[in-house]
Each structure stands twice: as structure tokens, then as C-alpha cells.
Design a protein around this motif. Structure first.
Motif: not given
Length: 181
Positions: A46-47, A61-63, A69-72, A151-153
Motif C-alpha cells: 500500500v503506497w 509505503k502507507a502506515t 490517496y492510496y495506490y495498492i 477513503l472513509d470506508s
């Protein structure tokens, strides 16, 4: 009645050969179709974006699930255990909270990305995947999440599934992960 039984007795060997051959052909075709697709998720990354010192953005990398915004990306090994090609269509990644579907996304096939002018990637959404018989194939997929409702979900997600329809028009569902990050 006597004539029919005498005729059958005369051609008993020929009739047995015809019945044996046709039965063998039917059973062979059924056995070729036996076997299924085995799917294995290898990597799940997940970025998210971060501003850099030059006024641009870079991917890190997302924490947490608090980003805008996410790029998976994920890698999947697909093994076709049958003797005929198998098809995967209507591929989706579905995000669930318990048994309720929150949203789903069609991933892009990263293997078929086209690089356009200076590194811009043109990603095509997965349409149909043909998997060759008795072969293990590796596929790379990716998708972005930037819709405010999605994003909220994300914080509520506790099951993520890879969903596709097979050649028999049956929907197959594989649990990928329990959480996004």
C-alpha cells in the motif's frame, strides 16, 4: 422379435466397440475439464503520496488509513490444474465490513502497462485473463483509491476479496487480506 435379437448377436462385437469408443471419448473430455484454478497472493503493498523537497510528490509505503490517496499493488500466482485453458473475467477487488460489501474496484493489469512520454504509465483495467493449462502464471495488479467515500470506508474494512467469474459463469471469491494496511 427373433430377427432383431439375431441381428444384435451378429453385430455384437461392432456394437461393443462403438459403445466402448464413445464412452472413452466422453470420459476423456470430462477428465480434461477436471482441475481448477489455484490462486495465491504473494505481495500486497500500500503506497501513498508525500510531498518532496522539490515541490513534487513521491510514493512512500502507507502506515495508516488516514491518507487522501492510496495506490495498492499485489502479485498473484495462478495455477491452472486442468488440461484446458481457464478464463477469469469480471475481476474485482471487493472490500467488506463483516458480510456487507462496502465497495469494489476493478484492478489494472500492471504487466500490460504502457510507458508513455517520460515515464507516465497507461494502465488498462483487467478485462479477461486466459490461463494456460498445467501452467503457473504470475500477474501483477494495481489500483488506486482516491474517492472520498471509499477513503472513509477503509477504516471499517475487515475482509478484502479477489472476485472473478469463471468459464462456467460461476462467481469465485478468494479472501486476500483482513485489513488494508
Amino acid at each position: 422379435m427373433v430377427n432383431i435379437t439375431s441381428i444384435i448377436k451378429e453385430f455384437e462385437g461392432i456394437l461393443g466397440a462403438i459403445l466402448g469408443s464413445s464412452t472413452t471419448l466422453i470420459i476423456t473430455q470430462l477428465l480434461k475439464r477436471m482441475g481448477k484454478l489455484n490462486l495465491f497472493i504473494k505481495n500486497w503493498d500500500v503506497w501513498t503520496q508525500q510531498n518532496d523537497d522539490f515541490g513534487g510528490t513521491s510514493m512512500i509505503k502507507a502506515t495508516s488509513c488516514n491518507e487522501a490517496y492510496y495506490y495498492i499493488t499485489f502479485n498473484m500466482e495462478i495455477y491452472n490444474g486442468s488440461d484446458i485453458p481457464k478464463i477469469m473475467r469480471d475481476v474485482n477487488i471487493a472490500f467488506y465490513k463483516d458480510k456487507k460489501e462496502l465497495f469494489k474496484i476493478v484492478p489494472c493489469d500492471i504487466d500490460n502497462d504502457k510507458i508513455i512520454g517520460g515515464g507516465f504509465r497507461d494502465s488498462q483495467k483487467v478485462n479477461v485473463l486466459n490461463i494456460e493449462p498445467k501452467k503457473c502464471t504470475t500477474k501483477d495488479f494495481g489500483f488506486s483509491i482516491d474517492d472520498i467515500n471509499m477513503l472513509d470506508s477503509l477504516k471499517e474494512v475487515n475482509n478484502i476479496y479477489f472476485i472473478h467469474t469463471n468459464e462456467s459463469i460461476k462467481v469465485k471469491k478468494l479472501l486476500i487480506r483482513k485489513q488494508v494496511i
